[in-house]
Enzyme design. Structure first.
Site, PDB file in Angstrom:
ATOM      1  N   HIS A  61      21.597 -21.270 113.120  1.00 35.35           N
ATOM      2  CA  HIS A  61      22.952 -21.299 112.571  1.00 35.35           C
ATOM      3  C   HIS A  61      23.948 -21.196 113.721  1.00 35.35           C
ATOM      4  CE1 HIS A  61      22.167 -16.837 112.635  1.00 35.35           C
ATOM      5  NE2 HIS A  61      23.362 -16.851 113.191  1.00 35.35           N
ATOM      6  N   ALA A  62      25.195 -21.358 113.385  1.00 40.78           N
ATOM      7  CA  ALA A  62      26.287 -21.118 114.339  1.00 40.78           C
ATOM      8  C   ALA A  62      27.239 -20.098 113.712  1.00 40.78           C
ATOM      9  CB  ALA A  62      27.034 -22.425 114.632  1.00 40.78           C
TER      10      ALA A  62
END
Lengths: 149, 149
Positions: A61-62
């Site tokens: 994820h970011a």
């Protein structure tokens, strides 16, 4: 080899490795990180990740606003970082090697050794809305190479 | 057994254990500490201590202003804390157990296991003048039981 720009072209904008001061003497190993000097964020949260089964990736994820600073203080782990334009993999395998992932860095950690302990210091307390779990959305946010307009 | 007051009588004034949130699932162990909620200080420095030889103590000092938060993320270590009035020993042996040592806590860490990795988060950057290495001076500062006037 490891430098403040190894994995990024622009300090402070893309992920980069940070060599921490290390002192070794007859009392053992001491690593020191001073955040005001070395990292552009205040630490409001810490994770510790351990006991990750073989082949199990974490991350994926970011963050929209949250900075993260990863240090593998025992064992080793591979960290993939991707700013939407370039993807790189680094091996974190000692307490004196940190990985700063600024906001809008897509990241995955994998190949944890059996004894790996990953410490992550983060700039923000938990906010589910800060996570970007969809890679296409991430590319839209960063204007990455596969974005269509 | 471990509680926020196990090693101190007054939260925020004497050393105490902090149980951190722990999530265990098929991806491994995740421990999370949120500093604004759980600790009354901002983190400006991190130490990592490892490879301490058998029988070697570390610490053996107090800080005038610096808070410290100790987490043994691998292996185990004993921590002695002393506020000048009472001395206690706790065993730090898991990532989810933190020890908050507020300023003017005399502390020593010893009996490091071979694989011990101790992470210490501190409220201040390094300042040699903040360290108190003399126990008699420490007792003077805290008005401890053996102080003579």
């Amino acid at each position: 080899m490891a430098s403040s720009n190894e994995t990024g072209t622009t300090a402070g904008q893309t992920a980069h490795l940070v060599e921490l001061a290390q002192h070794v003497d007859d009392k053992g190993l001491l690593v020191v990180a001073e955040f005001e000097k070395q990292l552009p964020f205040e630490v409001r949260r810490m994770f510790v990740i351990a006991g990750v089964p073989e082949g199990e990736p974490r991350g994926i994820h970011a963050h929209r606003e949250c900075h993260q600073f990863l240090v593998c203080v025992n064992g080793s782990v591979r960290a993939m970082v991707d700013d939407g334009h370039r993807r790189e993999v680094v091996v974190l395998d000692r307490p004196s090697l940190g990985l700063h992932m600024p906001p809008l860095t897509w990241g995955t950690q994998y190949d944890y050794s059996d004894d790996a302990v990953l410490v992550v210091l983060a700039s923000h307390t938990y906010d589910g809305a800060d996570y970007v779990h969809d890679y296409a959305e991430f590319l839209d946010l960063v204007g990455g190479p596969t974005t269509t307009v």
